[in-house]
Design an enzyme around this catalytic site. Structure first.
Site, PDB file in Angstrom:
ATOM      1  N   LYS A  42      44.748  21.096 -18.679  1.00 15.85           N
ATOM      2  CA  LYS A  42      44.753  21.521 -17.294  1.00 15.85           C
ATOM      3  C   LYS A  42      43.425  22.128 -16.877  1.00 15.85           C
ATOM      4  CE  LYS A  42      48.663  23.455 -18.781  1.00 15.85           C
ATOM      5  NZ  LYS A  42      49.741  24.068 -19.299  1.00 15.85           N
ATOM      6  N   GLY A  43      42.590  22.414 -17.865  1.00 10.88           N
ATOM      7  CA  GLY A  43      41.360  23.166 -17.621  1.00 10.88           C
ATOM      8  C   GLY A  43      40.390  22.550 -16.629  1.00 10.88           C
ATOM      9  N   GLU A  98      35.696  17.268 -17.935  1.00 12.90           N
ATOM     10  CA  GLU A  98      36.242  18.310 -18.813  1.00 12.90           C
ATOM     11  C   GLU A  98      35.627  19.662 -18.461  1.00 12.90           C
ATOM     12  OE1 GLU A  98      38.394  19.588 -20.428  1.00 12.90           O
ATOM     13  OE2 GLU A  98      38.315  19.267 -22.590  1.00 12.90           O
ATOM     14  N   ASP A 102      33.265  22.737 -26.842  1.00  9.34           N
ATOM     15  CA  ASP A 102      33.168  23.850 -27.778  1.00  9.34           C
ATOM     16  C   ASP A 102      32.837  23.259 -29.154  1.00  9.34           C
ATOM     17  OD1 ASP A 102      33.501  26.584 -28.458  1.00  9.34           O
ATOM     18  OD2 ASP A 102      35.593  26.297 -28.967  1.00  9.34           O
ATOM     19  N   PHE A 151      34.279  34.190 -25.439  1.00 15.68           N
ATOM     20  CA  PHE A 151      35.488  33.557 -24.933  1.00 15.68           C
ATOM     21  C   PHE A 151      35.530  33.703 -23.415  1.00 15.68           C
ATOM     22  CE2 PHE A 151      39.859  32.578 -24.039  1.00 15.68           C
ATOM     23  CZ  PHE A 151      39.969  31.406 -24.770  1.00 15.68           C
ATOM     24  N   ASP A 158      41.512  29.112 -19.568  1.00 17.84           N
ATOM     25  CA  ASP A 158      42.590  30.090 -19.714  1.00 17.84           C
ATOM     26  C   ASP A 158      42.515  30.865 -21.014  1.00 17.84           C
ATOM     27  OD1 ASP A 158      43.372  27.740 -21.325  1.00 17.84           O
ATOM     28  OD2 ASP A 158      45.216  28.878 -21.652  1.00 17.84           O
ATOM     29  N   ARG A 164      43.349  31.006 -15.146  1.00 14.56           N
ATOM     30  CA  ARG A 164      42.805  29.728 -14.681  1.00 14.56           C
ATOM     31  C   ARG A 164      42.446  29.776 -13.194  1.00 14.56           C
ATOM     32  NH1 ARG A 164      43.817  25.733 -18.657  1.00 14.56           N
ATOM     33  NH2 ARG A 164      45.811  25.923 -19.734  1.00 14.56           N
TER      34      ARG A 164
HETATM   35  P1  IMP Z   1      36.809  21.656 -28.557  1.00 14.01           P
HETATM   36  O1  IMP Z   1      37.699  20.526 -28.930  1.00 14.01           O
HETATM   37  O2  IMP Z   1      36.661  22.646 -29.669  1.00 14.01           O
HETATM   38  O3  IMP Z   1      35.469  21.217 -28.010  1.00 14.01           O
HETATM   39  O4  IMP Z   1      37.576  22.496 -27.477  1.00 14.01           O
HETATM   40  C1  IMP Z   1      37.581  22.173 -26.179  1.00 14.01           C
HETATM   41  C2  IMP Z   1      38.728  22.863 -25.475  1.00 14.01           C
HETATM   42  O5  IMP Z   1      38.921  24.181 -25.968  1.00 14.01           O
HETATM   43  C3  IMP Z   1      38.421  23.008 -24.018  1.00 14.01           C
HETATM   44  O6  IMP Z   1      38.900  21.930 -23.292  1.00 14.01           O
HETATM   45  C4  IMP Z   1      39.129  24.291 -23.660  1.00 14.01           C
HETATM   46  O7  IMP Z   1      40.443  24.015 -23.261  1.00 14.01           O
HETATM   47  C5  IMP Z   1      39.149  25.091 -24.925  1.00 14.01           C
HETATM   48  N1  IMP Z   1      38.101  26.136 -24.935  1.00 14.01           N
HETATM   49  C6  IMP Z   1      36.943  26.138 -25.626  1.00 14.01           C
HETATM   50  N2  IMP Z   1      36.231  27.251 -25.404  1.00 14.01           N
HETATM   51  C7  IMP Z   1      36.957  27.984 -24.538  1.00 14.01           C
HETATM   52  C8  IMP Z   1      36.740  29.265 -23.904  1.00 14.01           C
HETATM   53  O8  IMP Z   1      35.722  29.965 -24.076  1.00 14.01           O
HETATM   54  N3  IMP Z   1      37.721  29.681 -23.073  1.00 14.01           N
HETATM   55  C9  IMP Z   1      38.857  28.961 -22.836  1.00 14.01           C
HETATM   56  N4  IMP Z   1      39.090  27.757 -23.392  1.00 14.01           N
HETATM   57  C10 IMP Z   1      38.154  27.283 -24.240  1.00 14.01           C
HETATM   58 MG    MG Z   2      40.578  21.836 -21.993  1.00 21.06          MG
END
Ligand code: IMP
Ligand code: MG
Length: 179
Positions: A42-43, A98, A102, A151, A158, A164
């Site tokens: 949903k982000g 997106e 991260d 974070f 979220d 959000r």
């Molecule tokens: P990845 O697969 O580790 O790249 O994670 C990506 C997903 O993790 C993003 O779509 C977010 O939903 C969540 N995410 C990563 N960092 C944060 C943050 O700092 N705050 C909130 N959600 C995060």
């Molecule tokens: Mg996300």
């Protein structure tokens, strides 16, 4: 909710300006193409809504939902599809939309998954990038901002499904999630 923020990292105005620039670039690059924006629920919702209004060429939109985080602040590293595409994407130009990259696991998985459906192209538009946290290599064609390793919440991001709806991106106080 402002009380739960260490500080505001990106204001509403900064987000708006940068997203306008991204929209301009995407409009130029995809002129004459068959563009489908694929938002990651949903982000990406606030970013998707604002970005698409800044795209001046015809495009359609679709959404996918995947699970990565649960309600903690660390990625599980496992990606699962919760909602798949509504449309066929063969021969279309796909732009994944997106909120943040991260570790890179989610986008890496999604890009590979969408590429397997024989689109003409698959690229990524991502609002935020946390380069320090990357564990898999991923090429983000349109990036809003590089951000430090905190974070973050707001503007779609979220913590346990909260925050959000903030119109800005803030650094969440550690005391909120380290109890
Ligand atoms: P990845 O697969 O580790 O790249 O994670 C990506 C997903 O993790 C993003 O779509 C977010 O939903 C969540 N995410 C990563 N960092 C944060 C943050 O700092 N705050 C909130 N959600 C995060
Ligand atoms: Mg996300």
């Amino acid at each position: 909710m402002l009380n739960d923020m260490e500080r505001i990292l990106l204001s509403e105005e900064e987000l708006k300006q940068r997203i306008q620039e991204m929209g301009n670039q995407i409009s130029k690059d995809y002129e004459g193409k068959d563009l489908i924006l694929v938002g990651v629920l949903k982000g990406s919702v606030p970013f998707m809504a604002d970005l698409m209004k800044r795209i001046e060429i015809p495009c359609s939109m679709d959404f996918m939902a995947v699970s990565s985080y649960g309600s903690s602040t660390e990625s599980s590293g496992i990606v699962r599809i919760l909602k798949d595409l509504d449309f066929e994407i063969e021969n279309k130009d796909i732009l994944i939309v997106e909120d943040i990259v991260d570790s890179g696991t989610t986008l890496k998985y999604l890009k590979k998954y969408l590429a397997s459906k024989n689109p003409k192209s698959v690229e990524i538009a991502c609002l935020l990038n946390k380069p320090e946290r990357r564990t898999v290599e991923i090429d983000v064609k349109y990036l809003g901002f590089e951000v430090p390793n905190y974070f973050l919440v707001g503007y779609g991001l979220d913590y346990a499904e909260k925050y959000r709806n903030l119109p800005y991106i803030g650094i969440l106080k550690e005391s909120v999630y380290k109890k």
